[in-house]
Design a protein around this motif. Structure first.
Motif, mmCIF file in Angstrom:
data_model
loop_
_atom_site.group_PDB
_atom_site.id
_atom_site.type_symbol
_atom_site.label_atom_id
_atom_site.label_comp_id
_atom_site.label_asym_id
_atom_site.label_seq_id
_atom_site.Cartn_x
_atom_site.Cartn_y
_atom_site.Cartn_z
ATOM 1 N N LEU A 53 -5.036 96.682 -29.004
ATOM 2 C CA LEU A 53 -4.762 95.692 -27.963
ATOM 3 C C LEU A 53 -3.658 96.186 -27.036
ATOM 4 N N ALA A 54 -2.591 96.739 -27.598
ATOM 5 C CA ALA A 54 -1.489 97.255 -26.778
ATOM 6 C C ALA A 54 -1.967 98.392 -25.873
ATOM 7 N N THR B 139 -5.051 98.858 -24.783
ATOM 8 C CA THR B 139 -5.918 98.260 -23.766
ATOM 9 C C THR B 139 -5.093 97.548 -22.701
ATOM 10 N N GLN B 140 -4.048 96.823 -23.133
ATOM 11 C CA GLN B 140 -3.190 96.137 -22.166
ATOM 12 C C GLN B 140 -2.470 97.138 -21.268
ATOM 13 N N HIS B 141 -2.044 98.263 -21.839
ATOM 14 C CA HIS B 141 -1.380 99.306 -21.048
ATOM 15 C C HIS B 141 -2.356 99.875 -20.019
ATOM 16 N N LEU C 225 -5.036 98.390 -18.808
ATOM 17 C CA LEU C 225 -5.312 97.351 -17.819
ATOM 18 C C LEU C 225 -4.164 97.239 -16.814
ATOM 19 N N ALA C 226 -2.951 97.324 -17.285
ATOM 20 C CA ALA C 226 -1.787 97.264 -16.385
ATOM 21 C C ALA C 226 -1.820 98.444 -15.413
#
Length: 169
Positions: A115-116, A118-120, A122-123
């Motif tokens: 998740l981290a 993927t969030q990175h 996406l950011a």
């Protein structure tokens, strides 16, 4: 179902008890007795010193244990575990035995890491998209005056290119 096993450790006698689930988590042969040496031996080398300091501080302070660390299996696989243990009193009233639970939280840790990541990503994509929008806006803001300058220059060239240059225009 929860991949949680129970354990106890008598700090005065060194006696250790593991449930079947702890044996499975630690990947220790069920025919061999459990021990703190086995537990310390399975603790990941990068976590061993901090984990040992935490346990020693809890022993010194008479505190409960609440920590997460990694185990390294004989084949090299890494497991993330959560240990919760309460210090209980023996029949003489001395607080010498930890009774608690060990839970394999590897799946949760790997999901959190994914998740981290993927969030990175996406950011990063969001930043790139925003940069693209800013570039398009700047291009529009710069191209409009340049188009007007070009149109005015073309008109000037036509006025000067005639048989009689139109100098006042």
């Amino acid at each position: 179902l929860s991949q949680t096993g129970t354990l106890s450790w008598n700090t005065a006698t060194g006696a250790v008890f593991w449930s079947e689930e702890v044996f499975r988590i630690v990947e220790h042969d069920r025919t061999l007795p459990p021990s703190m040496e086995v537990a310390w031996g399975r603790t990941h080398p990068d976590d061993a010193a901090a984990t040992r300091r935490h346990v020693e501080a809890a022993l010194r302070d008479g505190a409960d244990l609440r920590l997460e660390f990694r185990l390294q299996m004989p084949g090299g696989a890494i497991k993330h575990v959560s240990l919760l243990a309460s210090l209980t009193a023996d029949q003489a009233g001395r607080r010498v035995e930890y009774v608690g639970a060990l839970q394999d939280v590897t799946a949760r840790k790997l999901a959190a890491e994914a998740l981290a990541t993927t969030q990175h990503a996406l950011a990063h994509v969001t930043r790139v998209a925003t940069l693209g929008e800013i570039a398009a806006s700047i291009t529009h803001e710069v191209s409009q005056p340049l188009a007007a300058i070009s149109a005015n220059a073309s008109a000037c060239v036509r006025w000067l290119a005639g048989p009689e240059p139109n100098l006042p225009e």
